[in-house]
Enzyme design. Sequence first.
Site, PDB file in Angstrom:
ATOM      1  N   ASN A  69       0.840  -1.186   0.000  1.00  8.47           N
ATOM      2  CA  ASN A  69       0.000   0.000   0.000  1.00  8.47           C
ATOM      3  C   ASN A  69       0.881   1.243   0.000  1.00  8.47           C
ATOM      4  O   ASN A  69       1.992   1.243   0.522  1.00  8.47           O
ATOM      5  CB  ASN A  69      -0.948   0.017   1.206  1.00  8.47           C
ATOM      6  CG  ASN A  69      -0.363   0.734   2.407  1.00  8.47           C
ATOM      7  OD1 ASN A  69      -0.464   1.954   2.518  1.00  8.47           O
ATOM      8  ND2 ASN A  69       0.286  -0.020   3.284  1.00  8.47           N
ATOM      9  N   CYS A 131       6.532   5.710   8.470  1.00  6.58           N
ATOM     10  CA  CYS A 131       5.714   5.504   7.268  1.00  6.58           C
ATOM     11  C   CYS A 131       6.572   5.605   6.017  1.00  6.58           C
ATOM     12  O   CYS A 131       7.184   6.650   5.769  1.00  6.58           O
ATOM     13  CB  CYS A 131       4.582   6.525   7.204  1.00  6.58           C
ATOM     14  SG  CYS A 131       3.518   6.295   5.762  1.00  6.58           S
TER      15      CYS A 131
END
Length: 305
Positions: A69, A131
């Site tokens: 993702n 992230c």
Amino acid sequence: MVSTQVELSGIRLDNPVIPSSGTFGYGYEFAELYDINCLGTLSFKGTTVEPRFGNPTPRVADAPAGMLNAVGLQNPGVERVIAQELPRLRSVFHKPIMANVGGFSVDDYVRTCALLDKEEQIGWLEVNISCPNVHGGGMSFGTSPEMAAEVTRAVKSATTKPVYMKLSPNVTDIAAIARACEDAGADGISLINTLLAMRLDLNTRRPVLANTTGGLSGPAIFPVAVRMVYQVYDAVGIPIIGMGGVSSAEDVIELMLAGATAVQVGAANLVNPFACRDIIAALPQAMEQYGIQDLNEIIGGAHHG
């Protein structure tokens, strides 16, 4: 009767199972499917100072035993989260919650954490310095012990609630970064986030993801999570929340043996929206199968023979 209760920084959880940020929205969406009060707690969608649309599409790609993702921290911004999302969650979930915070500068992290710290229903701040899907922030803070410590110190100086630093697996020495966070005042460590990865389209001969790279999650990364939780347990004296490819009650037990006090479930929620509920329901039977009466007794058990 087995006991599934654990404690994170003085707050009791009925069980160690926590949906991971980014896979459970702000929680109330799943409350339409089952009573989410069965959860230990939940880590809500990564929240930033300003609203973010996220990365261009396509953002998701298949991978063997997992998925990629590159959503890019899409969220409505901290002020709207406080004004709209938290009240909706409070109406269906009656336990302390974990606020996951993203940022692009130290000041971003501080501002967002300081605002969320004031909210009564928030029990912990989970600061995402890991992230891989945003530019100019995110993982760049989590790949250096010095930068990780800088964010930790800054957030701790502006907040009163327990701070858990969420670390990236895309590093050479995860233990050194965890120690730096602990030395800077972190109350706990969350790991691992996704592994940096990519797929290519054989027809176009171009990356499948618009962002080129994305984060690999799912069962494929579970052994990496076990290894890193094991290493960090040896390196720090603060609680660890383990995650990465968890999809069963047995996975929860394995990560706890490696050193986790609680365990987050991520990509499994995207495959089966009842995953957390089912894992919690299966946990007592799995404990009995392996002769476990109290989960607290097995935390770090793999280190002790």
